[in-house]
Design an enzyme around this catalytic site. Structure first.
Site, PDB file in Angstrom:
ATOM      1  CD  GLN A  51      20.981  11.116 -14.569  1.00 25.48           C
ATOM      2  OE1 GLN A  51      20.664   9.939 -14.366  1.00 25.48           O
ATOM      3  NE2 GLN A  51      20.333  11.882 -15.432  1.00 25.48           N
ATOM      4  CG  HIS A  71      11.930  13.123 -14.092  1.00 24.66           C
ATOM      5  ND1 HIS A  71      12.435  12.996 -15.368  1.00 24.66           N
ATOM      6  CD2 HIS A  71      12.483  14.232 -13.570  1.00 24.66           C
ATOM      7  CE1 HIS A  71      13.266  14.006 -15.602  1.00 24.66           C
ATOM      8  NE2 HIS A  71      13.308  14.768 -14.521  1.00 24.66           N
ATOM      9  CB  CYS A  75      18.271  20.166 -19.511  1.00 28.00           C
ATOM     10  SG  CYS A  75      17.027  19.349 -18.492  1.00 28.00           S
TER      11      CYS A  75
END
Length: 396
Positions: free
Chosen positions: A186, A208, A331
């Site tokens: 991040q 991504h 996730c």
């Protein structure tokens, strides 16, 4: 009713130029970069150009970049490849236990392999305490635990957005001769970030998260550091990650980072203003509680509690109202347990069970943020309202 996606830490749409770049190389650069003929050499040149571009953007050397399928594989490769120590069933009493020191509330890409290793008896996991803002508390390296083989830190937390001050820890690791891993998934593309300046042994990231293509990431591994491969096959990536390299995805990843770094200052200013606008509206209209408000945070991330609401119920209501949010990491979306990082921050149950994460792309117009806040407030009010008692008709 338009859908307002406020779950951009889960993934981001690739830049249009990145889509075109990937498509062009899928079409025009079909060779295997390991082949020695002309088509292979063309593919190799594209791959190495991408590696050099990424190295420039990440403050690393090209040979320190290992292409992977994403941040999860990169983190797994780092953990398995850097940890050293006795394995289950080995008689190595003189070397003591194998210990891994980590931050609480790790992303599943780190938490799951550590849990698997601990369950198999290969290593012990010790967690660095956090304060109420999700920042490191105390100095766990002042008296290192026995058999310390690796320190793994999440640089910017995917749920709270808290940015950890990792530099002093990495300096101490280097002095102790202990390998270190940064989960930078991040952080990269959202913060000024330079691998060599930070001093970590390894860092993992995924394209991504900064508007690159899905299916590719990278492990950065310091020159000279030993990394045991998890897979065995060809000679690719210096033998550290065998398998034919995805040339088109690598080119797209490099372009995405280049585009993001060019706009980073403006993106940070604009996105921070949007996040603050959203939080102010939620405080005003929902009596919301903002987690990690006293910490330096990612510009786009807000972890918010709505006392009196159940997080699961509110998440469903928001989806029906056309607002995308999350309970935490995508996730870990199948888990119904309270967020480990919020637990580590010492939050009471009424905040633990009513918390959601909102994360912005940074391109939303202000009126879209206002609309999202209004929809959220309406959903909170509905979820907080007690159910009307049912009247049972009298019989006879």
């Amino acid at each position: 009713m338009s859908f307002l996606d406020l779950d951009r830490n889960a993934t981001t749409p690739p830049y249009p130029a990145v889509v075109e770049c990937v498509a062009r190389h899928l079409r025009d650069t079909p060779g295997n970069p390991g082949s020695r003929h002309a088509a292979g050499r063309r593919a190799r040149r594209v791959l190495e150009d991408a590696r050099e571009s990424l190295a420039d953007g990440l403050g690393a050397e090209p040979e320190e970049i290992v292409f992977t399928s994403g941040g999860t594989e990169a983190a797994n490769l780092a953990l398995a490849g850097l940890i050293r120590g006795p394995r289950l069933g080995e008689e190595a009493a003189d070397s003591g236990p194998t210990t891994v020191l980590v931050t609480p509330g790790e992303h599943p890409a780190v938490a799951a392999p550590l849990a698997a290793g601990a369950a198999a008896g290969r290593w012990r996991v010790r967690r660095w305490p956090l304060d109420e803002n999700g920042l490191l508390k105390g100095d766990e390296l002042e008296n290192p635990p026995p058999g310390l083989r690796l320190v793994s830190l999440i640089h910017a937390h995917n749920e709270t957005g808290a940015i950890l001050d990792v530099a002093p820890v990495l300096v101490r690791c280097n002095r102790l001769g202990v390998p270190s891993h940064l989960d930078a998934t991040q952080a990269v593309g959202k913060l000024p970030w330079a691998f060599r300046s930070l001093g970590a042994t390894a860092a993992s990231l995924g394209a991504h998260k900064f508007r690159g293509p899905r299916g590719i990431g990278a492990l950065l591994i310091r020159s000279g550091a030993k990394l045991a491969p998890s897979l065995h096959g060809g000679h690719q990536e210096g033998g550290r990650r065998p398998g034919t390299e995805p040339v088109a995805l690598a080119a797209g990843m490099a372009l995405a980072l280049e585009l993001r770094m060019k706009e980073l200052d403006d993106w940070t200013t604009h996105t921070t203003a949007l996040r603050d606008r959203l939080e102010a509206a939620l405080r005003r209209d929902c009596s919301a509680v903002i987690h990690a408000a006293g910490a330096p945070r990612l510009p786009n991330t807000a972890s918010v509690a709505f006392p009196g609401c159940g997080g699961e119920e509110l998440l469903v209501a928001l989806d029906l109202a056309g607002v995308g949010a999350s309970l935490g990491s995508a996730c870990a979306s199948g888990s119904s347990e309270p967020s480990p990082v919020l637990i580590a921050m010492g939050l009471p149950p009424e905040l633990l069970n009513s918390s959601l994460r909102f994360s912005l792309l940074g391109e939303e117009p202000p009126e879209q943020i206002d609309e999202a806040a209004a929809r959220i407030a309406a959903c909170v009010k509905r979820v907080q309202e007690p159910c009307e008692p049912r009247h049972t008709p009298k019989i006879g």
